[in-house]
Design a protein around this motif. Sequence first.
Motif, PDB file in Angstrom:
ATOM      1  N   ALA A  38       0.826  -1.199   0.000  1.00  0.00           N
ATOM      2  CA  ALA A  38       0.000   0.000   0.000  1.00  0.00           C
ATOM      3  C   ALA A  38       0.860   1.250   0.000  1.00  0.00           C
ATOM      4  O   ALA A  38       1.793   1.381   0.788  1.00  0.00           O
ATOM      5  N   GLY A  39       0.550   2.174  -0.887  1.00  0.00           N
ATOM      6  CA  GLY A  39       1.218   3.448  -0.934  1.00  0.00           C
ATOM      7  C   GLY A  39       2.545   3.464  -1.665  1.00  0.00           C
ATOM      8  O   GLY A  39       3.132   4.526  -1.848  1.00  0.00           O
ATOM      9  N   MET A  40       3.060   2.290  -2.095  1.00  0.00           N
ATOM     10  CA  MET A  40       4.376   2.240  -2.713  1.00  0.00           C
ATOM     11  C   MET A  40       4.319   2.342  -4.231  1.00  0.00           C
ATOM     12  O   MET A  40       5.236   2.884  -4.847  1.00  0.00           O
ATOM     13  N   ALA A  41       3.278   1.819  -4.859  1.00  0.00           N
ATOM     14  CA  ALA A  41       3.282   1.695  -6.311  1.00  0.00           C
ATOM     15  C   ALA A  41       3.366   3.047  -7.003  1.00  0.00           C
ATOM     16  O   ALA A  41       4.219   3.279  -7.870  1.00  0.00           O
ATOM     17  N   GLU A  42       2.485   3.975  -6.638  1.00  0.00           N
ATOM     18  CA  GLU A  42       2.453   5.268  -7.314  1.00  0.00           C
ATOM     19  C   GLU A  42       3.736   6.050  -7.067  1.00  0.00           C
ATOM     20  O   GLU A  42       4.305   6.670  -7.976  1.00  0.00           O
ATOM     21  N   THR A  43       4.248   6.010  -5.831  1.00  0.00           N
ATOM     22  CA  THR A  43       5.491   6.700  -5.517  1.00  0.00           C
ATOM     23  C   THR A  43       6.647   6.111  -6.314  1.00  0.00           C
ATOM     24  O   THR A  43       7.516   6.834  -6.805  1.00  0.00           O
ATOM     25  N   SER A  44       6.676   4.787  -6.461  1.00  0.00           N
ATOM     26  CA  SER A  44       7.747   4.135  -7.203  1.00  0.00           C
ATOM     27  C   SER A  44       7.732   4.540  -8.663  1.00  0.00           C
ATOM     28  O   SER A  44       8.789   4.731  -9.272  1.00  0.00           O
ATOM     29  N   VAL A  45       6.542   4.671  -9.250  1.00  0.00           N
ATOM     30  CA  VAL A  45       6.457   5.085 -10.653  1.00  0.00           C
ATOM     31  C   VAL A  45       7.015   6.488 -10.828  1.00  0.00           C
ATOM     32  O   VAL A  45       7.758   6.766 -11.777  1.00  0.00           O
ATOM     33  N   ARG A  46       6.675   7.397  -9.909  1.00  0.00           N
ATOM     34  CA  ARG A  46       7.197   8.759 -10.019  1.00  0.00           C
ATOM     35  C   ARG A  46       8.715   8.771  -9.907  1.00  0.00           C
ATOM     36  O   ARG A  46       9.420   9.442 -10.661  1.00  0.00           O
ATOM     37  N   LEU A  62       3.987   2.723 -17.624  1.00  0.00           N
ATOM     38  CA  LEU A  62       3.662   3.622 -16.517  1.00  0.00           C
ATOM     39  C   LEU A  62       4.592   4.830 -16.492  1.00  0.00           C
ATOM     40  O   LEU A  62       4.158   5.947 -16.215  1.00  0.00           O
ATOM     41  N   THR A  63       5.875   4.614 -16.798  1.00  0.00           N
ATOM     42  CA  THR A  63       6.795   5.746 -16.769  1.00  0.00           C
ATOM     43  C   THR A  63       6.506   6.722 -17.897  1.00  0.00           C
ATOM     44  O   THR A  63       6.627   7.937 -17.718  1.00  0.00           O
ATOM     45  N   VAL A  64       6.099   6.208 -19.080  1.00  0.00           N
ATOM     46  CA  VAL A  64       5.714   7.099 -20.181  1.00  0.00           C
ATOM     47  C   VAL A  64       4.507   7.938 -19.776  1.00  0.00           C
ATOM     48  O   VAL A  64       4.469   9.164 -19.986  1.00  0.00           O
ATOM     49  N   LEU A  65       3.515   7.292 -19.179  1.00  0.00           N
ATOM     50  CA  LEU A  65       2.308   8.004 -18.766  1.00  0.00           C
ATOM     51  C   LEU A  65       2.613   8.991 -17.639  1.00  0.00           C
ATOM     52  O   LEU A  65       2.093  10.114 -17.627  1.00  0.00           O
ATOM     53  N   ALA A  66       3.441   8.566 -16.681  1.00  0.00           N
ATOM     54  CA  ALA A  66       3.783   9.453 -15.563  1.00  0.00           C
ATOM     55  C   ALA A  66       4.513  10.691 -16.067  1.00  0.00           C
ATOM     56  O   ALA A  66       4.249  11.812 -15.608  1.00  0.00           O
ATOM     57  N   ALA A  67       5.430  10.504 -17.012  1.00  0.00           N
ATOM     58  CA  ALA A  67       6.160  11.643 -17.552  1.00  0.00           C
ATOM     59  C   ALA A  67       5.217  12.589 -18.295  1.00  0.00           C
ATOM     60  O   ALA A  67       5.336  13.816 -18.210  1.00  0.00           O
ATOM     61  N   LYS A  99     -13.920  -2.902 -23.296  1.00  0.00           N
ATOM     62  CA  LYS A  99     -14.149  -4.202 -22.678  1.00  0.00           C
ATOM     63  C   LYS A  99     -14.535  -5.275 -23.680  1.00  0.00           C
ATOM     64  O   LYS A  99     -14.397  -6.480 -23.417  1.00  0.00           O
ATOM     65  N   ASP A 100     -15.030  -4.857 -24.872  1.00  0.00           N
ATOM     66  CA  ASP A 100     -15.390  -5.815 -25.914  1.00  0.00           C
ATOM     67  C   ASP A 100     -14.262  -6.063 -26.901  1.00  0.00           C
ATOM     68  O   ASP A 100     -14.428  -6.815 -27.863  1.00  0.00           O
ATOM     69  N   GLY A 101     -13.110  -5.424 -26.683  1.00  0.00           N
ATOM     70  CA  GLY A 101     -11.960  -5.628 -27.547  1.00  0.00           C
ATOM     71  C   GLY A 101     -11.864  -4.677 -28.722  1.00  0.00           C
ATOM     72  O   GLY A 101     -10.904  -4.749 -29.495  1.00  0.00           O
ATOM     73  N   ALA A 102     -12.817  -3.770 -28.876  1.00  0.00           N
ATOM     74  CA  ALA A 102     -12.769  -2.797 -29.979  1.00  0.00           C
ATOM     75  C   ALA A 102     -11.652  -1.792 -29.718  1.00  0.00           C
ATOM     76  O   ALA A 102     -11.521  -1.275 -28.609  1.00  0.00           O
ATOM     77  N   ARG A 103     -10.851  -1.512 -30.745  1.00  0.00           N
ATOM     78  CA  ARG A 103      -9.702  -0.633 -30.604  1.00  0.00           C
ATOM     79  C   ARG A 103      -9.988   0.712 -31.265  1.00  0.00           C
ATOM     80  O   ARG A 103     -10.473   0.767 -32.387  1.00  0.00           O
ATOM     81  N   THR A 104      -9.665   1.786 -30.569  1.00  0.00           N
ATOM     82  CA  THR A 104      -9.833   3.135 -31.112  1.00  0.00           C
ATOM     83  C   THR A 104      -8.555   3.936 -30.866  1.00  0.00           C
ATOM     84  O   THR A 104      -7.865   3.722 -29.874  1.00  0.00           O
ATOM     85  N   ARG A 105      -8.266   4.850 -31.773  1.00  0.00           N
ATOM     86  CA  ARG A 105      -7.110   5.732 -31.603  1.00  0.00           C
ATOM     87  C   ARG A 105      -7.552   6.992 -30.866  1.00  0.00           C
ATOM     88  O   ARG A 105      -8.599   7.553 -31.173  1.00  0.00           O
ATOM     89  N   ARG A 106      -6.749   7.411 -29.909  1.00  0.00           N
ATOM     90  CA  ARG A 106      -7.100   8.563 -29.082  1.00  0.00           C
ATOM     91  C   ARG A 106      -5.941   9.560 -29.054  1.00  0.00           C
ATOM     92  O   ARG A 106      -4.770   9.182 -29.157  1.00  0.00           O
ATOM     93  N   LEU A 107      -6.299  10.818 -28.885  1.00  0.00           N
ATOM     94  CA  LEU A 107      -5.333  11.877 -28.586  1.00  0.00           C
ATOM     95  C   LEU A 107      -5.771  12.455 -27.246  1.00  0.00           C
ATOM     96  O   LEU A 107      -6.865  13.035 -27.146  1.00  0.00           O
ATOM     97  N   VAL A 108      -4.945  12.273 -26.217  1.00  0.00           N
ATOM     98  CA  VAL A 108      -5.370  12.632 -24.867  1.00  0.00           C
ATOM     99  C   VAL A 108      -4.350  13.551 -24.210  1.00  0.00           C
ATOM    100  O   VAL A 108      -3.175  13.603 -24.598  1.00  0.00           O
ATOM    101  N   GLU A 109      -4.837  14.256 -23.192  1.00  0.00           N
ATOM    102  CA  GLU A 109      -3.991  15.099 -22.347  1.00  0.00           C
ATOM    103  C   GLU A 109      -3.970  14.465 -20.954  1.00  0.00           C
ATOM    104  O   GLU A 109      -4.896  14.640 -20.168  1.00  0.00           O
ATOM    105  N   PRO A 110      -2.945  13.667 -20.652  1.00  0.00           N
ATOM    106  CA  PRO A 110      -2.908  12.953 -19.368  1.00  0.00           C
ATOM    107  C   PRO A 110      -2.863  13.924 -18.182  1.00  0.00           C
ATOM    108  O   PRO A 110      -2.166  14.937 -18.222  1.00  0.00           O
ATOM    109  N   HIS A 111      -3.611  13.565 -17.149  1.00  0.00           N
ATOM    110  CA  HIS A 111      -3.626  14.396 -15.936  1.00  0.00           C
ATOM    111  C   HIS A 111      -3.010  13.669 -14.748  1.00  0.00           C
ATOM    112  O   HIS A 111      -2.178  14.232 -14.037  1.00  0.00           O
ATOM    113  N   ALA A 112      -3.413  12.402 -14.526  1.00  0.00           N
ATOM    114  CA  ALA A 112      -2.901  11.684 -13.353  1.00  0.00           C
ATOM    115  C   ALA A 112      -3.093  10.191 -13.534  1.00  0.00           C
ATOM    116  O   ALA A 112      -4.001   9.735 -14.236  1.00  0.00           O
ATOM    117  N   LEU A 113      -2.203   9.429 -12.893  1.00  0.00           N
ATOM    118  CA  LEU A 113      -2.359   7.983 -12.783  1.00  0.00           C
ATOM    119  C   LEU A 113      -3.003   7.672 -11.442  1.00  0.00           C
ATOM    120  O   LEU A 113      -2.632   8.245 -10.420  1.00  0.00           O
TER     121      LEU A 113
END
Length: 326
Positions: free
Chosen positions: A95-103, A144-149, A164-178
């Motif tokens: 508990a509490g280690m995963a997110e800190t480790s990624v950063r 995770l490191t790509v997303l964190a950065a 959830k049904d396996g359909a794939r879509t391309r997205r352009l997103v502005e990441p905020h937080a993990l």
Amino acid sequence: MTDTSARLLQLLSLLQTRREWTGPELSERLGVSARTVRRDVERLRGLGYPVHATLGSIGGYRLEAGAAMPPLLLDDEEAVAIAIGLRAAAGGAVAGMAETSVRALAKLEQVLPARLRRRVSALHAATVPIAGAPAGPTVEPGTLTVLAAACRDRERLRLVYRDKDGARTRRLVEPHALVAAGRRWYLVAFDTGRDGWRTLRVDRLEEAEPTGVRAAPREPPGGDAAAFARRSLAAGRPEVRPVLLVRVSAAELADRFPVAGHEVEPVDDRSCVLRPAPASLEYTALRLAFLEVDFEVREPPELAALLHDLGSRLVRAAAREHRPAR
């Protein structure tokens, strides 16, 4: 330690926490003039730290990959050991280690020389744990490191997402937080193509590529990424507030079952009406399975049907358990 030395360490620390800083931002954080910042950057370069400067209205300073190790004076073997340990912790359940480790991993890998990054990747790929594979989907630490950065630098990402049904879509997103939820990771991001905020499961995310384009700061609805993720996930599991007729008094029910006072309405000395807090049908059915008294479902009918299916499965399982071996 002189003021200049302390300021140089603070400047180096700032350059390691974000991909790029503007001159005015560094001046404000350090409490010095832009001219002093330029001089300190030159001092860092003289010490072997390749600080790259860009010009223009959004220009600034960034610490290039391959820089000397941070001022912990780590040697190559120590740096590799720390990186491997952080990768392991990022996928762990402490508990509490995963997110800190990624950063921390994102910060360390930003300055690891190429030869050390290759050693870390090779060692990670060749290491097989004695325990079996973890239950459920897994996420690559590199993802995770790509997303964190990208979250840290407010950098837009192109990616492919599987629903959830396996359909794939391309997205352009502005990441905020993990957001870490047990062993599952979610990315809270603004989806530019859909013009709205989304909570994306990281294990369903593919081909995440930084675009090099920085986005203006945004805040998710409510301002709390974790709360937004919880609401998004709950929306996929509609909540109900059941009404039950329980065949014991309100006082006896309170002794047997954790309920709040406003959830129970006495009927007589042998029965009461229970209206537990809203929750998903599945969670409500599981909770009621531990209600060790007789009850009737007044509403909704979907809960009664789910309890019937659950009971049938349990009865079949018990029957198989007691069936004579052949």
